[in-house]
Scaffold this motif. Structure first.
Motif, mmCIF file in Angstrom:
data_model
loop_
_atom_site.group_PDB
_atom_site.id
_atom_site.type_symbol
_atom_site.label_atom_id
_atom_site.label_comp_id
_atom_site.label_asym_id
_atom_site.label_seq_id
_atom_site.Cartn_x
_atom_site.Cartn_y
_atom_site.Cartn_z
ATOM 1 N N ARG A 4 0.762 -1.181 0.062
ATOM 2 C CA ARG A 4 -0.028 -0.011 0.090
ATOM 3 C C ARG A 4 0.877 1.244 0.016
ATOM 4 O O ARG A 4 0.636 2.263 -0.467
ATOM 5 C CB ARG A 4 -0.928 0.025 1.133
ATOM 6 N N HIS A 5 1.825 1.035 0.663
ATOM 7 C CA HIS A 5 2.896 2.480 0.866
ATOM 8 C C HIS A 5 3.550 2.836 -0.548
ATOM 9 O O HIS A 5 3.398 4.052 -1.089
ATOM 10 C CB HIS A 5 4.162 1.924 1.703
ATOM 11 N N LYS A 8 0.562 4.631 -2.500
ATOM 12 C CA LYS A 8 0.380 5.980 -2.122
ATOM 13 C C LYS A 8 1.351 6.914 -2.762
ATOM 14 O O LYS A 8 1.236 7.983 -3.003
ATOM 15 C CB LYS A 8 0.483 6.052 -0.425
ATOM 16 N N ARG A 11 0.493 7.516 -6.456
ATOM 17 C CA ARG A 11 -0.554 8.399 -6.580
ATOM 18 C C ARG A 11 -0.193 9.925 -6.274
ATOM 19 O O ARG A 11 -0.530 10.856 -6.643
ATOM 20 C CB ARG A 11 -1.675 7.955 -5.550
ATOM 21 N N ALA A 12 0.590 10.053 -5.129
ATOM 22 C CA ALA A 12 1.155 11.575 -4.593
ATOM 23 C C ALA A 12 1.888 12.044 -5.842
ATOM 24 O O ALA A 12 2.083 13.306 -6.322
ATOM 25 C CB ALA A 12 2.192 11.144 -3.525
ATOM 26 N N LEU A 26 3.224 13.372 1.810
ATOM 27 C CA LEU A 26 3.287 11.869 2.568
ATOM 28 C C LEU A 26 3.885 11.881 3.767
ATOM 29 O O LEU A 26 3.858 10.773 4.338
ATOM 30 C CB LEU A 26 3.711 10.863 1.573
ATOM 31 N N ALA A 69 -3.508 1.987 -7.758
ATOM 32 C CA ALA A 69 -3.767 2.613 -6.541
ATOM 33 C C ALA A 69 -5.210 3.373 -6.655
ATOM 34 O O ALA A 69 -5.802 3.389 -5.501
ATOM 35 C CB ALA A 69 -2.690 3.922 -6.700
ATOM 36 N N LEU A 73 -6.785 2.251 -3.116
ATOM 37 C CA LEU A 73 -6.680 3.132 -2.105
ATOM 38 C C LEU A 73 -7.906 3.422 -1.490
ATOM 39 O O LEU A 73 -8.301 3.561 -0.492
ATOM 40 C CB LEU A 73 -5.886 4.061 -2.368
ATOM 41 N N GLU A 77 -9.242 3.298 2.536
ATOM 42 C CA GLU A 77 -9.659 4.500 2.982
ATOM 43 C C GLU A 77 -10.995 4.264 3.834
ATOM 44 O O GLU A 77 -11.446 4.825 4.823
ATOM 45 C CB GLU A 77 -9.323 5.819 2.230
#
Length: 293
Positions: A4-5, A8, A11-12, A26, A69, A73, A77
């Motif tokens: 998952r990291h 993220k 996506r960022a 992040l 993602a 994600l 969430e």
């Protein structure tokens, strides 16, 4: 191994465009972010992005990871938010997306008794002019989609809750009031006022004018129902709206309406929701209220 990291981070990067801004978003150092993604690149033997000046641009491999993602994600969430609400003994917020601009007034009639029945639940409404309604529902950004035009997906169910007729609305003294029904050719010299969406999503075009190979003299777009009705009442054009909305309008005395064609343009308002994803039974409760006459 993708975790998952990594999702993220990708996506960022897509959102912010630079290593510095993505790391700040992040709460990571640039070196930590870079190290994490270099490990993925090493494991799979493909680059995830390339530099274009200061900006980072995702490669085809990076876009594949971004696609994952964007699908996964929001579900993480959404579930985490549910678990936090469970731990706090709260039920949280029911998020409703709208693809029917004039149906906001109808929605208020359902929201009021729902809030009374569920005092621990808030309601948030998003108008789908600025976002993709079905995509938002599938992506867990909303819980219910209010739409007159359902698109079938295996993961989405729909419940018809309200039938209505879409009618042509005009000033009470407009020459078109001489007709009992409106034919497509009658609008050839009219200014049509609609919401700011593409013609393919407007019933008066897709179900009335286009099938008859007809159009209007001018097409104007206005965002709010109130201003549209005031423009029509002032004789600045005609519009197409649900009949019930006109009959409940404060400007009704200055307006008239006629059916579009002999059969009229008949519509049904649907509530779309994800199958088997209602831990607090809030969606089911809202649909039951909405289905009541």
């Amino acid at each position: 191994m993708i975790d998952r990291h990594h999702l993220k981070i990708v996506r960022a990067i897509e959102t912010h465009g630079t290593m510095t801004e993505a790391a700040n978003a992040l709460f990571l150092t640039q070196s930590a972010l870079s190290h994490a993604m270099k490990k993925v690149e090493k494991d799979f033997g493909v680059p995830l992005w390339r530099k274009e000046g200061r900006r980072l641009v995702l490669t085809q491999a990076g876009k594949s990871l971004l696609n994952l993602a964007q699908r996964v994600l929001p579900q993480f969430e959404h579930t985490e938010a549910q678990l936090r609400r469970m731990a706090e003994g709260k039920q949280g917020t029911l998020r409703i997306g709208m693809e029917c601009n004039p149906c906001f007034e109808w929605l208020l009639k359902v929201v009021a008794p729902f809030l009374k029945a569920y005092p621990d639940v808030d309601v948030d409404v998003k108008r789908a002019v600025t976002f993709g309604g079905l995509q938002a529902l599938h992506g867990y950004d909303i819980d219910i989609l209010l739409t007159p035009d359902p698109l079938e997906l295996p993961s989405i169910s729909y419940k018809g809750v309200f039938d209505y007729e879409q009618v042509l609305v005009m000033n009470a003294q407009h020459p078109l009031t001489q007709y009992d029904i409106i034919e497509p050719e009658y609008l050839a010299h009219e200014t049509l006022i609609t919401y700011p969406v593409e013609e393919s999503r407007l019933d008066i075009f897709s179900h009335f004018l286009h099938p008859a190979n007809r159009t209007v003299k001018q097409h104007r777009q206005i965002e709010t129902t109130e201003i549209i009705l005031q423009m029509v009442a002032a004789g600045r054009g005609v519009t197409a709206l649900p009949k019930w909305l006109i009959e409940e309008s404060k400007d009704y005395a200055n307006l008239a309406y006629r059916s579009l064609g002999k059969q009229g343009v008949q519509k049904t308002l649907y509530l779309g929701y994800r199958k088997e994803d209602d831990p607090f039974q809030l969606v089911d409760a809202f649909i039951q209220l909405a289905s009541q006459p």
